[in-house]
Design an enzyme around this catalytic site. Structure first.
Site, PDB file in Angstrom:
ATOM      1  N   ARG A  47       0.824  -1.191   0.000  1.00  0.00           N
ATOM      2  CA  ARG A  47       0.000   0.000   0.000  1.00  0.00           C
ATOM      3  C   ARG A  47       0.863   1.248   0.000  1.00  0.00           C
ATOM      4  O   ARG A  47       1.933   1.261   0.605  1.00  0.00           O
ATOM      5  CB  ARG A  47      -0.887   0.005   1.254  1.00  0.00           C
ATOM      6  CG  ARG A  47      -2.217   0.702   1.072  1.00  0.00           C
ATOM      7  CD  ARG A  47      -3.026   0.683   2.344  1.00  0.00           C
ATOM      8  NE  ARG A  47      -3.506  -0.637   2.736  1.00  0.00           N
ATOM      9  CZ  ARG A  47      -4.320  -0.833   3.770  1.00  0.00           C
ATOM     10  NH1 ARG A  47      -4.746   0.191   4.480  1.00  0.00           N
ATOM     11  NH2 ARG A  47      -4.727  -2.046   4.084  1.00  0.00           N
TER      12      ARG A  47
ATOM     13  N   SER B 231      -8.386   0.282   0.179  1.00  0.00           N
ATOM     14  CA  SER B 231      -9.191  -0.025   1.357  1.00  0.00           C
ATOM     15  C   SER B 231      -9.884   1.231   1.871  1.00  0.00           C
ATOM     16  O   SER B 231     -10.580   1.905   1.133  1.00  0.00           O
ATOM     17  CB  SER B 231      -8.326  -0.698   2.423  1.00  0.00           C
ATOM     18  OG  SER B 231      -9.121  -1.125   3.488  1.00  0.00           O
ATOM     19  N   HIS B 232      -9.649   1.583   3.162  1.00  0.00           N
ATOM     20  CA  HIS B 232     -10.295   2.770   3.726  1.00  0.00           C
ATOM     21  C   HIS B 232      -9.314   3.938   3.833  1.00  0.00           C
ATOM     22  O   HIS B 232      -9.602   4.921   4.503  1.00  0.00           O
ATOM     23  CB  HIS B 232     -10.871   2.445   5.112  1.00  0.00           C
ATOM     24  CG  HIS B 232      -9.816   2.067   6.103  1.00  0.00           C
ATOM     25  ND1 HIS B 232      -9.269   0.803   6.122  1.00  0.00           N
ATOM     26  CD2 HIS B 232      -9.185   2.766   7.066  1.00  0.00           C
ATOM     27  CE1 HIS B 232      -8.347   0.763   7.085  1.00  0.00           C
ATOM     28  NE2 HIS B 232      -8.276   1.934   7.662  1.00  0.00           N
TER      29      HIS B 232
ATOM     30  N   LYS C 273      -4.058  -6.424  -2.452  1.00  0.00           N
ATOM     31  CA  LYS C 273      -4.264  -7.536  -1.530  1.00  0.00           C
ATOM     32  C   LYS C 273      -4.257  -8.808  -2.372  1.00  0.00           C
ATOM     33  O   LYS C 273      -4.816  -8.821  -3.466  1.00  0.00           O
ATOM     34  CB  LYS C 273      -5.609  -7.404  -0.798  1.00  0.00           C
ATOM     35  CG  LYS C 273      -5.676  -6.228   0.170  1.00  0.00           C
ATOM     36  CD  LYS C 273      -7.022  -6.162   0.880  1.00  0.00           C
ATOM     37  CE  LYS C 273      -7.048  -4.978   1.846  1.00  0.00           C
ATOM     38  NZ  LYS C 273      -8.360  -4.845   2.536  1.00  0.00           N
TER      39      LYS C 273
ATOM     40  N   ASP D 118     -16.764  -0.411   4.794  1.00  0.00           N
ATOM     41  CA  ASP D 118     -15.560   0.386   4.570  1.00  0.00           C
ATOM     42  C   ASP D 118     -15.330   0.513   3.062  1.00  0.00           C
ATOM     43  O   ASP D 118     -16.134   0.056   2.244  1.00  0.00           O
ATOM     44  CB  ASP D 118     -14.352  -0.211   5.298  1.00  0.00           C
ATOM     45  CG  ASP D 118     -13.785  -1.441   4.620  1.00  0.00           C
ATOM     46  OD1 ASP D 118     -14.533  -2.157   3.933  1.00  0.00           O
ATOM     47  OD2 ASP D 118     -12.571  -1.699   4.780  1.00  0.00           O
TER      48      ASP D 118
ATOM     49  N   ASP E  99     -13.497  -0.854   0.818  1.00  0.00           N
ATOM     50  CA  ASP E  99     -13.414  -2.001  -0.103  1.00  0.00           C
ATOM     51  C   ASP E  99     -14.299  -3.163   0.316  1.00  0.00           C
ATOM     52  O   ASP E  99     -14.166  -4.272  -0.206  1.00  0.00           O
ATOM     53  CB  ASP E  99     -11.964  -2.446  -0.316  1.00  0.00           C
ATOM     54  CG  ASP E  99     -11.343  -3.114   0.902  1.00  0.00           C
ATOM     55  OD1 ASP E  99     -11.734  -2.774   2.038  1.00  0.00           O
ATOM     56  OD2 ASP E  99     -10.447  -3.958   0.731  1.00  0.00           O
TER      57      ASP E  99
ATOM     58  N   ASP F 201     -14.690  -5.084   2.989  1.00  0.00           N
ATOM     59  CA  ASP F 201     -14.349  -6.272   3.789  1.00  0.00           C
ATOM     60  C   ASP F 201     -14.522  -6.026   5.285  1.00  0.00           C
ATOM     61  O   ASP F 201     -14.245  -6.896   6.094  1.00  0.00           O
ATOM     62  CB  ASP F 201     -12.940  -6.802   3.459  1.00  0.00           C
ATOM     63  CG  ASP F 201     -11.826  -5.800   3.715  1.00  0.00           C
ATOM     64  OD1 ASP F 201     -12.099  -4.701   4.254  1.00  0.00           O
ATOM     65  OD2 ASP F 201     -10.668  -6.114   3.366  1.00  0.00           O
ATOM     66  N   ARG F 202     -15.001  -4.809   5.664  1.00  0.00           N
ATOM     67  CA  ARG F 202     -15.260  -4.535   7.083  1.00  0.00           C
ATOM     68  C   ARG F 202     -16.653  -3.934   7.235  1.00  0.00           C
ATOM     69  O   ARG F 202     -17.076  -3.108   6.438  1.00  0.00           O
ATOM     70  CB  ARG F 202     -14.211  -3.565   7.646  1.00  0.00           C
ATOM     71  CG  ARG F 202     -12.817  -4.195   7.591  1.00  0.00           C
ATOM     72  CD  ARG F 202     -11.795  -3.407   8.385  1.00  0.00           C
ATOM     73  NE  ARG F 202     -11.658  -2.065   7.894  1.00  0.00           N
ATOM     74  CZ  ARG F 202     -11.707  -0.983   8.678  1.00  0.00           C
ATOM     75  NH1 ARG F 202     -11.916  -1.091   9.971  1.00  0.00           N
ATOM     76  NH2 ARG F 202     -11.559   0.211   8.155  1.00  0.00           N
TER      77      ARG F 202
ATOM     78  N   HIS G 185     -13.723  -6.780  10.547  1.00  0.00           N
ATOM     79  CA  HIS G 185     -13.513  -7.938   9.663  1.00  0.00           C
ATOM     80  C   HIS G 185     -14.250  -9.115  10.299  1.00  0.00           C
ATOM     81  O   HIS G 185     -13.977  -9.467  11.447  1.00  0.00           O
ATOM     82  CB  HIS G 185     -12.022  -8.308   9.585  1.00  0.00           C
ATOM     83  CG  HIS G 185     -11.172  -7.363   8.800  1.00  0.00           C
ATOM     84  ND1 HIS G 185     -11.102  -7.390   7.426  1.00  0.00           N
ATOM     85  CD2 HIS G 185     -10.329  -6.379   9.201  1.00  0.00           C
ATOM     86  CE1 HIS G 185     -10.252  -6.455   7.010  1.00  0.00           C
ATOM     87  NE2 HIS G 185      -9.776  -5.828   8.061  1.00  0.00           N
TER      88      HIS G 185
END
Length: 461
Positions: A16, A104-105, A114, A238, A240, A242-243, A325
């Site tokens: 990242r 992501s966030h 990822k 979030d 992407d 995944d949360r 998650h």
């Protein structure tokens, strides 16, 4: 041909960085070359590729795909969507791994990658190995791989509702302008009930609020939607997907460990005695609740890749982290998928009496600090935790060293751990009342002072 990554971009769980500063198309190309080389050395030939809605994601995808194909691997592009859609593609398509391009966030100027390889998370030493391979130009050549497109979003959304046995609720949804928006719009059409969605349009500037549902300020619009319209509850994602974050009908936040205690009950009814995993930041109330339901609570290290690996090792059907998650191996694939967790939450609330507000009311009252994060020099973050552990153990304290120092006292517990991804220490405390909490925080401050630190200004994510 060789390539050197910016040293800050190779993280513990992913790659990242800031686009144009610490991460760019040359990096994406090198990731493609390295990942394809590892896939081929493992006997594989095809990789699924997904991306989020950031402005830079298409450019990075083009460079990544070029790298994959030039090292002899076929690339299957599954398009724009949440990270779990890529994980789903890697699980159901005939591919040997997957790469998701997502920031992501993180703020809009970030992006990242990822990865999953042969059905397992790709992290830690795997990522460092890719850095070494790039620096040495240790990449396979060969025939140039083929590129194809596989529009998977409809199959993915259909899988989310497979076996759905939940009731009809009035639900508010906030996609935060992240990559889950288009899938969410498709999902609510397949669910019974009444659904009010906000910010489902993908916009990498995140104009409404930052897409991180673990920070309560980012849930303000969702709370207002739920309360103003008298909805049953609200769910947020979030950047992407995944949360997950959630609020009950009164707008109270249901934190990650509280969600897990609700989600665990139907799972344990189906698999009595099963192991349920949570991270070291989770409430003692969660571990007690899992035991009360006849499950085997297991405290493990924070980090989605670490939790996924532990699930495989123990055969746990469900796991979760405070960060939102949630991982279902029960009737699913074992990866963190916030949209699937949302569907399972609807099903769990239906099975447990039909009111998320009532389930929240029934939870034991605990007072806790938010996650306190503060800057510390990278070279000191792990040594400080070791110094604290040594002092506590020599004093005979009740300490769990699963991930940093988690200390149990008569008042409750406190935690001090080093972040794997940033130059910060993370602290948290939980007690039964405010006076107990103050005593726990004072213990944290005392230990930091003995190591020459103070709990300074809060560090951002």
């Amino acid at each position: 041909m060789t390539h050197n990554f910016h040293p800050t971009s190779l993280r513990e769980y992913d790659i990242r960085g800031i686009v144009g500063e610490t991460l760019g198309e040359d990096d994406a190309y090198a990731i493609g070359r390295g990942f394809a080389t590892l896939v081929r050395r493992g006997g594989g030939t095809r990789v699924a590729v997904g991306r989020d809605g950031r402005d830079s994601s298409e450019r990075l995808e083009d460079a990544l795909v070029r790298g994959l194909t030039e090292s002899g691997v076929d690339a299957v592009r599954v398009g724009l969507g949440p990270t779990p859609m890529l994980y789903y593609a890697a699980a159901v398509l005939e591919v040997d791994g997957g790469v998701m391009i997502t920031g992501s966030h993180n703020p809009a100027n970030y992006n990242g990658f990822k990865m999953v390889l042969q059905g397992r998370p790709f992290f830690g030493a795997d990522i460092q190995q890719m850095g070494v391979m790039a620096a040495e130009g240790d990449w396979l050549d060969g025939h140039v791989g083929k590129v194809s497109d596989h529009h998977i979003i409809d199959d993915y959304v259909a899988r989310l509702v497979e076996g759905f046995d939940g009731g009809a609720f009035r639900i508010g949804w906030d996609a935060g302008n992240g990559a889950a928006g288009p899938a969410l719009e498709k999902l609510v059409k397949l669910l019974p009930g009444e659904h009010h969605t906000i910010y489902t349009e993908v916009d990498s500037r995140f104009p409404n609020h930052h897409p991180d549902p673990t920070e309560e300020k980012n849930l303000a619009d969702l709370k207002a939607l739920v309360v103003d319209r008298g909805l049953d509850f609200g769910i947020a994602f979030d950047g992407d997907g995944d949360r997950i974050g959630a609020v009950d009908g009164q707008g109270r936040v249901i934190w990650g460990d509280q969600l897990l205690s609700i989600l665990a009950e139907p799972v344990l009814a189906d698999q009595p005695g099963a192991t349920i995993i949570a991270d070291v930041k989770a409430s003692q109330a969660l571990y007690d609740r899992i035991a009360e339901l006849g499950g085997e609570p297991l405290m493990w290290k924070t980090g989605h890749s670490l939790i996924k690996s532990k699930m495989k090792e123990t055969g746990a059907p469900l796991a979760g982290e405070m960060s939102g998650h949630i991982f279902f191996a029960h009737d699913y694939y074992g990866f963190d998928d916030a949209l699937y967790a949302a569907v399972r939450l609807i099903r769990a609330v239906s099975a447990l009496g039909g009111s998320l507000t009532a389930l929240r009311d029934a939870m034991p009252a605990m007072v806790n600090t938010p996650e306190m994060r503060f800057q510390v020099d990278e070279s000191r973050k792990f040594p400080v935790v070791e110094e604290v552990l040594a002092r506590l153990e020599s004093a005979g304290a009740d300490v769990d060293r699963t991930d940093g120092a988690r200390v149990n006292t008569g008042d409750g517990w406190w935690l001090l751990r080093a972040s794997n991804t940033q130059d910060v220490l993370v602290a948290r405390a939980e007690a039964r009342d405010e006076a107990g909490l103050a005593r726990l925080v004072a213990q944290i401050d005392d230990q930091l002072a003995q190591s020459g630190l103070e709990r300074g200004p809060q560090a951002g994510h």
